[in-house]
Enzyme design. Sequence first.
Site, PDB file in Angstrom:
ATOM      1  N   GLY A 261      27.014  16.507-102.959  1.00 25.42           N
ATOM      2  CA  GLY A 261      28.365  15.946-102.989  1.00 25.42           C
ATOM      3  C   GLY A 261      29.481  16.960-103.121  1.00 25.42           C
ATOM      4  O   GLY A 261      30.649  16.583-103.258  1.00 25.42           O
ATOM      5  N   PRO A 304      22.952  20.287-102.252  1.00 29.86           N
ATOM      6  CA  PRO A 304      24.168  20.416-101.439  1.00 29.86           C
ATOM      7  C   PRO A 304      23.862  20.369 -99.947  1.00 29.86           C
ATOM      8  O   PRO A 304      22.869  20.944 -99.497  1.00 29.86           O
ATOM      9  CB  PRO A 304      24.689  21.809-101.824  1.00 29.86           C
ATOM     10  N   GLY A 305      24.674  19.663 -99.199  1.00 34.67           N
ATOM     11  CA  GLY A 305      24.542  19.640 -97.746  1.00 34.67           C
ATOM     12  C   GLY A 305      25.802  20.223 -97.136  1.00 34.67           C
ATOM     13  O   GLY A 305      25.818  21.331 -96.607  1.00 34.67           O
ATOM     14  N   ARG A 306      26.909  19.473 -97.285  1.00 37.53           N
ATOM     15  CA  ARG A 306      28.190  19.864 -96.689  1.00 37.53           C
ATOM     16  C   ARG A 306      28.619  21.279 -97.071  1.00 37.53           C
ATOM     17  O   ARG A 306      29.083  22.049 -96.227  1.00 37.53           O
ATOM     18  CB  ARG A 306      29.256  18.863 -97.153  1.00 37.53           C
ATOM     19  N   ARG A 342      33.869  11.100 -88.202  1.00 38.47           N
ATOM     20  CA  ARG A 342      34.388  11.161 -89.573  1.00 38.47           C
ATOM     21  C   ARG A 342      35.836  10.676 -89.714  1.00 38.47           C
ATOM     22  O   ARG A 342      36.154   9.975 -90.683  1.00 38.47           O
ATOM     23  CB  ARG A 342      34.236  12.573 -90.155  1.00 38.47           C
ATOM     24  N   CYS A 373      36.848   5.029 -75.648  1.00 38.75           N
ATOM     25  CA  CYS A 373      37.674   3.887 -75.283  1.00 38.75           C
ATOM     26  C   CYS A 373      38.129   3.090 -76.502  1.00 38.75           C
ATOM     27  O   CYS A 373      37.860   1.882 -76.593  1.00 38.75           O
ATOM     28  CB  CYS A 373      36.899   3.009 -74.320  1.00 38.75           C
ATOM     29  N   GLU A 374      38.728   3.775 -77.463  1.00 37.88           N
ATOM     30  CA  GLU A 374      39.229   3.103 -78.661  1.00 37.88           C
ATOM     31  C   GLU A 374      40.504   3.795 -79.121  1.00 37.88           C
ATOM     32  O   GLU A 374      40.542   5.025 -79.181  1.00 37.88           O
ATOM     33  CB  GLU A 374      38.198   3.201 -79.804  1.00 37.88           C
TER      34      GLU A 374
HETATM   35  N1  LLP Z   1      21.599  14.027-101.873  1.00 38.61           N
HETATM   36  C1  LLP Z   1      21.653  12.730-101.525  1.00 38.61           C
HETATM   37  C2  LLP Z   1      20.703  11.796-102.138  1.00 38.61           C
HETATM   38  C3  LLP Z   1      22.594  12.273-100.600  1.00 38.61           C
HETATM   39  O1  LLP Z   1      22.631  10.989-100.273  1.00 38.61           O
HETATM   40  C4  LLP Z   1      23.493  13.203-100.025  1.00 38.61           C
HETATM   41  C5  LLP Z   1      24.494  12.760 -99.053  1.00 38.61           C
HETATM   42  C6  LLP Z   1      23.396  14.562-100.393  1.00 38.61           C
HETATM   43  C7  LLP Z   1      22.442  14.927-101.324  1.00 38.61           C
HETATM   44  C8  LLP Z   1      24.266  15.626 -99.813  1.00 38.61           C
HETATM   45  O2  LLP Z   1      25.612  15.399-100.057  1.00 38.61           O
HETATM   46  P1  LLP Z   1      26.695  16.514 -99.656  1.00 38.61           P
HETATM   47  O3  LLP Z   1      26.451  17.712-100.531  1.00 38.61           O
HETATM   48  O4  LLP Z   1      26.476  16.869 -98.227  1.00 38.61           O
HETATM   49  O5  LLP Z   1      27.987  15.854 -99.865  1.00 38.61           O
HETATM   50  N2  LLP Z   1      28.722  11.229 -93.747  1.00 38.61           N
HETATM   51  C9  LLP Z   1      29.547  11.492 -94.898  1.00 38.61           C
HETATM   52  C10 LLP Z   1      28.758  12.064 -96.041  1.00 38.61           C
HETATM   53  C11 LLP Z   1      27.601  11.186 -96.438  1.00 38.61           C
HETATM   54  C12 LLP Z   1      26.765  11.791 -97.528  1.00 38.61           C
HETATM   55  C13 LLP Z   1      25.514  11.016 -97.712  1.00 38.61           C
HETATM   56  N3  LLP Z   1      24.641  11.543 -98.706  1.00 38.61           N
HETATM   57  C14 LLP Z   1      30.692  12.417 -94.494  1.00 38.61           C
HETATM   58  O6  LLP Z   1      30.763  12.799 -93.336  1.00 38.61           O
HETATM   59  O7  LLP Z   1      31.558  12.728 -95.307  1.00 38.61           O
END
Ligand code: LLP
Length: 446
Positions: A261, A304-306, A342, A373-374
């Site tokens: 997150g 962490p992902g993002r 997004r 088309c939106e």
């Molecule tokens: N762990 C779990 C269980 C999750 O559900 C998520 C993201 C993460 C880790 C990684 O979160 P991050 O560090 O990337 O924020 N599509 C949305 C974000 C959806 C996140 C879903 N879960 C966007 O584009 O903002």
Amino acid sequence: MTTTLPHPVTDARDGEDLSVWPASTRVAPHGDLTVGGVSLAELAERFGTPVYLLDEDEVRGRCRAYRQAFPDAEILYAAKAFLCRAMAHWVREEGLGLDVCSRGELELAVTTGFPPEQMVLHGNAKSPDELDAALRLGVGRIVIDSTAEIARIAALVPQGARQKVLLRIAPGIAAGAHPAIRTGTVDQKFGLASTDGSAQHAVARVLEQPRLELVGLHCHLGSQITSVKPYVQAVRRLVGMLSWARQVHGVTLPELDLGGGHGIAYRPGETALDIRALAVRAQAELHSACTTVDLPVPRLTLEPGRAVVGPAGVVLYRVLSVKRTGRHTFVAIDGGMSDNPRPALYGAQYAPRLIGRVGSAELQPVNIVGRHCEAGDVLASGALLPSDIRPGDLLGVPAAGAYQVSMASGYNLVGRPPVVAVTGGTARLLVRRESLADLHHRDIGL
Ligand code: LLP
């Protein structure tokens, strides 16, 4: 080699703020930029547009920054932000594990040699297929999201084996940039709340299953969180649950997974979550909360992902048309909501820049719109671009590495864009563009 979070770069030559671009970004002649030593104008010529690029060193640098800030914690890269084989290699080489939430992510990573035991499987609705694959491949831990899963997973574990599981707690904390990505509150689809007793009930049920080994608790509060506070609060609440589990069931759970997150800056001036501050504050809270209840300190896991991949990505679009109404200028590009949903989903805002041409000095606010088309297919409203913006111009959008390619769709049968890695002055294709042949291939016909 970068071992700390890359610093924002402001090129002093023209005062341009490149703070949300990858750290390797440099201003080049004729309005061009280079990323990883590669000219963006040349990259667009070579691979066509739209094209996503990833700065490999930025990804690796960010992995290292996490390892450095949390030397004793386990860091799992959340594959949902973006996954391809090269990405799986990079994060593995940098010592991260993987958070996967589908059979697709799990099996793709396994094909790269990613050790399944360093993976954690998530999902609020795991299919029998997914659970089968996870158990067959030997995934390290499965995060149980609901009571109904407990017996289902236990029944799939072969006799004599034990599967490590975590229990996902909904700690009742609202955090995240948009309601659609706030997952820490109670009464939504993720996790089990302690306030209604369902978390306590689930702990008891898991402990009754001889084929499941409960190793800890998990929570994921939400996404694009820029303050450390909710994490500190989550630590306190989860330690409360760990202490309850020991008092009532006599078990000491060794792991605490705080999910991901961590927010990033998409536009200059926005704040990212301070990872070092998170490390200091969350770990201090963990130690003090555990000391208070005389509990051994569990090992921390982060997902962490993002924050690993987002700032490493840039997308390049070609301008296809410019329409000036009395009030607005609409700059239409050759991509849009099919490669980046997004803005439409979360009202996300970006800061595009003209690439490969020095435009007029005068900047004007324009609406950069997609090709779909939106009317809601808008990448950026009121973005400042040179007033002579015209068809054929190239636009670069930074902070494009997370949740764009991974959320790309087949809308309007446009085809998903390629992903190219840049490092040390070279560019290499990681994922090719989806072709018309790809699109036709799945359609069986009459
Ligand atoms: N762990 C779990 C269980 C999750 O559900 C998520 C993201 C993460 C880790 C990684 O979160 P991050 O560090 O990337 O924020 N599509 C949305 C974000 C959806 C996140 C879903 N879960 C966007 O584009 O903002």
